[in-house]
Write a protein that holds these residues in place. Structure first.
Motif, PDB file in Angstrom:
ATOM      1  N   GLN A  47      10.955  16.474  -2.496  1.00 35.80           N
ATOM      2  CA  GLN A  47      12.317  16.005  -2.250  1.00 35.80           C
ATOM      3  C   GLN A  47      13.232  17.173  -1.879  1.00 35.80           C
ATOM      4  OE1 GLN A  47      12.864  14.084  -6.046  1.00 35.80           O
ATOM      5  NE2 GLN A  47      12.875  12.054  -5.103  1.00 35.80           N
ATOM      6  N   TYR A  50      12.584  18.231   1.740  1.00 34.04           N
ATOM      7  CA  TYR A  50      13.223  17.297   2.667  1.00 34.04           C
ATOM      8  C   TYR A  50      14.726  17.531   2.729  1.00 34.04           C
ATOM      9  CZ  TYR A  50       9.185  14.188   3.388  1.00 34.04           C
ATOM     10  OH  TYR A  50       7.986  13.660   3.742  1.00 34.04           O
ATOM     11  N   ILE A  55      16.612  16.055   5.876  1.00 31.32           N
ATOM     12  CA  ILE A  55      15.884  14.788   6.014  1.00 31.32           C
ATOM     13  C   ILE A  55      16.244  13.890   4.837  1.00 31.32           C
ATOM     14  CG2 ILE A  55      13.591  13.716   6.059  1.00 31.32           C
ATOM     15  CD1 ILE A  55      12.567  16.398   7.225  1.00 31.32           C
ATOM     16  N   TRP A  57      15.404  12.008   2.053  1.00 34.54           N
ATOM     17  CA  TRP A  57      14.194  11.928   1.237  1.00 34.54           C
ATOM     18  C   TRP A  57      13.919  10.512   0.734  1.00 34.54           C
ATOM     19  CZ3 TRP A  57      15.045  10.157  -3.638  1.00 34.54           C
ATOM     20  CH2 TRP A  57      16.360  10.228  -4.104  1.00 34.54           C
ATOM     21  N   PRO A  60      11.909   8.982   4.403  1.00 33.04           N
ATOM     22  CA  PRO A  60      11.482   9.888   5.471  1.00 33.04           C
ATOM     23  C   PRO A  60      10.707   9.126   6.540  1.00 33.04           C
ATOM     24  CG  PRO A  60      10.158  10.229   3.513  1.00 33.04           C
ATOM     25  CD  PRO A  60      11.241   9.243   3.144  1.00 33.04           C
TER      26      PRO A  60
END
Length: 70
Positions: A47, A50, A55, A57, A60
């Motif tokens: 996590q 990401y 991103i 999490w 994704p």
């Protein structure tokens, strides 16, 4: 260029010997953090990776990789 809320993360890391402070700012978008429980946020290494790449999490997106290059 002003900074918006949620685009800067400051992370304290203790490795058993010392304490380090890391900071990362996203050029676009915002960091998506999990809800705090008892005043703290706990995330897995995945996590965190990401989040530091910007991103989401929670969802994704898998991208297709090329079968061959060149």
């Amino acid at each position: 260029m002003g900074a918006g809320l949620g685009d800067l993360a400051k992370i304290l890391w203790h490795d058993g010997v010392g304490l380090s402070l890391y900071a990362k700012r996203l050029d676009r978008g915002k960091f998506i953090w999990p809800s705090a429980s008892a005043g703290a946020v706990s995330v897995s290494a995945g996590q965190m990776a990401y989040m530091l790449e910007g991103i989401d999490w929670r969802n994704p997106q898998l991208t297709r990789r090329p079968q061959s290059a060149g």
